[in-house]
Write an enzyme that holds these catalytic residues in place. Sequence first.
Site, PDB file in Angstrom:
ATOM      1  N   SER A 171      12.774 -41.092 -67.135  1.00 20.25           N
ATOM      2  CA  SER A 171      12.161 -39.875 -66.621  1.00 20.25           C
ATOM      3  C   SER A 171      10.656 -40.107 -66.649  1.00 20.25           C
ATOM      4  O   SER A 171      10.071 -40.301 -67.721  1.00 20.25           O
ATOM      5  CB  SER A 171      12.537 -38.672 -67.486  1.00 20.25           C
ATOM      6  OG  SER A 171      11.841 -37.518 -67.058  1.00 20.25           O
TER       7      SER A 171
ATOM      8  N   ASP B   6      16.033 -33.920 -60.944  1.00 18.41           N
ATOM      9  CA  ASP B   6      16.241 -32.532 -61.355  1.00 18.41           C
ATOM     10  C   ASP B   6      15.806 -31.544 -60.282  1.00 18.41           C
ATOM     11  O   ASP B   6      16.550 -30.607 -59.951  1.00 18.41           O
ATOM     12  CB  ASP B   6      15.476 -32.247 -62.660  1.00 18.41           C
ATOM     13  CG  ASP B   6      16.092 -32.942 -63.860  1.00 18.41           C
ATOM     14  OD1 ASP B   6      17.281 -33.307 -63.796  1.00 18.41           O
ATOM     15  OD2 ASP B   6      15.389 -33.119 -64.865  1.00 18.41           O
TER      16      ASP B   6
ATOM     17  N   ARG C   8       0.661 -28.627 -66.176  1.00 21.38           N
ATOM     18  CA  ARG C   8       1.608 -27.510 -66.031  1.00 21.38           C
ATOM     19  C   ARG C   8       0.937 -26.167 -65.754  1.00 21.38           C
ATOM     20  O   ARG C   8       1.397 -25.417 -64.896  1.00 21.38           O
ATOM     21  CB  ARG C   8       2.528 -27.404 -67.244  1.00 21.38           C
ATOM     22  CG  ARG C   8       3.531 -28.539 -67.479  1.00 21.38           C
ATOM     23  CD  ARG C   8       3.735 -29.476 -66.343  1.00 21.38           C
ATOM     24  NE  ARG C   8       4.772 -30.469 -66.596  1.00 21.38           N
ATOM     25  CZ  ARG C   8       4.789 -31.662 -66.074  1.00 21.38           C
ATOM     26  NH1 ARG C   8       3.800 -32.055 -65.284  1.00 21.38           N
ATOM     27  NH2 ARG C   8       5.787 -32.497 -66.317  1.00 21.38           N
TER      28      ARG C   8
ATOM     29  N   ASP D 263       8.556 -28.424 -71.016  1.00 20.49           N
ATOM     30  CA  ASP D 263       8.030 -27.822 -69.798  1.00 20.49           C
ATOM     31  C   ASP D 263       8.610 -26.456 -69.498  1.00 20.49           C
ATOM     32  O   ASP D 263       7.936 -25.615 -68.897  1.00 20.49           O
ATOM     33  CB  ASP D 263       8.247 -28.756 -68.609  1.00 20.49           C
ATOM     34  CG  ASP D 263       7.253 -29.900 -68.582  1.00 20.49           C
ATOM     35  OD1 ASP D 263       6.227 -29.807 -69.286  1.00 20.49           O
ATOM     36  OD2 ASP D 263       7.498 -30.890 -67.870  1.00 20.49           O
TER      37      ASP D 263
END
Length: 396
Positions: free
Chosen positions: A173, A12, A92, A121
């Site tokens: 992922s 990504d 994050r 996210d």
Amino acid sequence: MKIVLAYSGGLDTSVALHWLKERYNAEVVAFCADIGQIESLETVRERAVRTGASEVFVEPLTDRYLNDFALPALRSHARYENKYLVAAPLSRPLIAQRMVEIAHEVGADAVAHGATGKGNDQVRFFTSVTALDPGLKVLAPVIDWELRTREEELDYARKHGIQVSVGKENPYSIDTNIWGTSIECGELDDITLAPPARAWQLTNSPQQAPDQPRQVTIGFESGHPVTLDGEKLGLTELVTRLNAVAAQHGVGRVDIVESRIVGFKTRGIYEAPAATLLMAAHEELEAIVLDRETLHHKQGMAARYAELVYYGYWFSDLRRAMDAFTDSLQGPVTGEVTLELYKGSFAIAGRRSPFSRYSGALATYEAGDTFNHQAGAGFAYVWSLPLTRPAAGGQV
């Protein structure tokens, strides 16, 4: 236009880097936080340069991640839906924080991330950046672009010569850091099936774990892990060593169908070998040093704290206030806990603290019992009064 992109080197973000340059005619600065992931970060740097980044920041942030984010979550016993130790959600706000700092340093107009529209996210990055600098634009290329499937992304990558490591042979992922690993997609989307052996990244299966149990002793000072088997270590080294031992014995696996921020259920598997043992040990120490009412109140806060982390509300007043409460209790959380690891499970094998509230003389039913049993009978009478119903005629 200049954009700071949170870059992992995966499918990504690699496609996003090239797409942002094309769409906005922009200069893209790639930022990758080194927080103990298993991927080669030199490869990540090289891939970012080849894909067209004007500048690449690959920064060692493991100590900052553990001390400023993972440690507060450990002390608060943060488990989302009572299972997931929130390793990725904890990273994050750190990534967002550093992205904002870099944007200010290089004069960027925007920051960007590689999260999808239905993922957690994209909420976490937007919320964190907005809390830190609401004037920065937050771009989400994976949401905005015309590529609708992972196969279309792979086709785009092949067309533009972007090297990626995802394909039919590696359908997952994967997000890794020193506190834990998250694995999604591929066969894991079928919740009726057990995770394939190849999906696990760190831990031995219980069947492959050693046939002999292993004991580890973790020492704490004021709620901070400081020793492993009697050896004083910095937090990063302690977590690294404990990860290796626990993973060898198959400890720290979680398979959960969880409730995403955006409202639907998703299936993920997680590995958090060291975090699992550290949290169990910290909980065990608190159980012997905190009084009942304080302990029960703090236990009730744990799920809410995990929700705040998972939801992207790290930079909220509530999270700060909860940390202040927890920090105020950590002084007596000092001592050692021994755990025995065996084929994917563990058990508490001993606990000791100079601040322990446990009294063998009060707890024992053997000779030496110092409890006043007559006082206990009176206490039971008083304790039951709120449940007493009035007799006929209104007299109790």
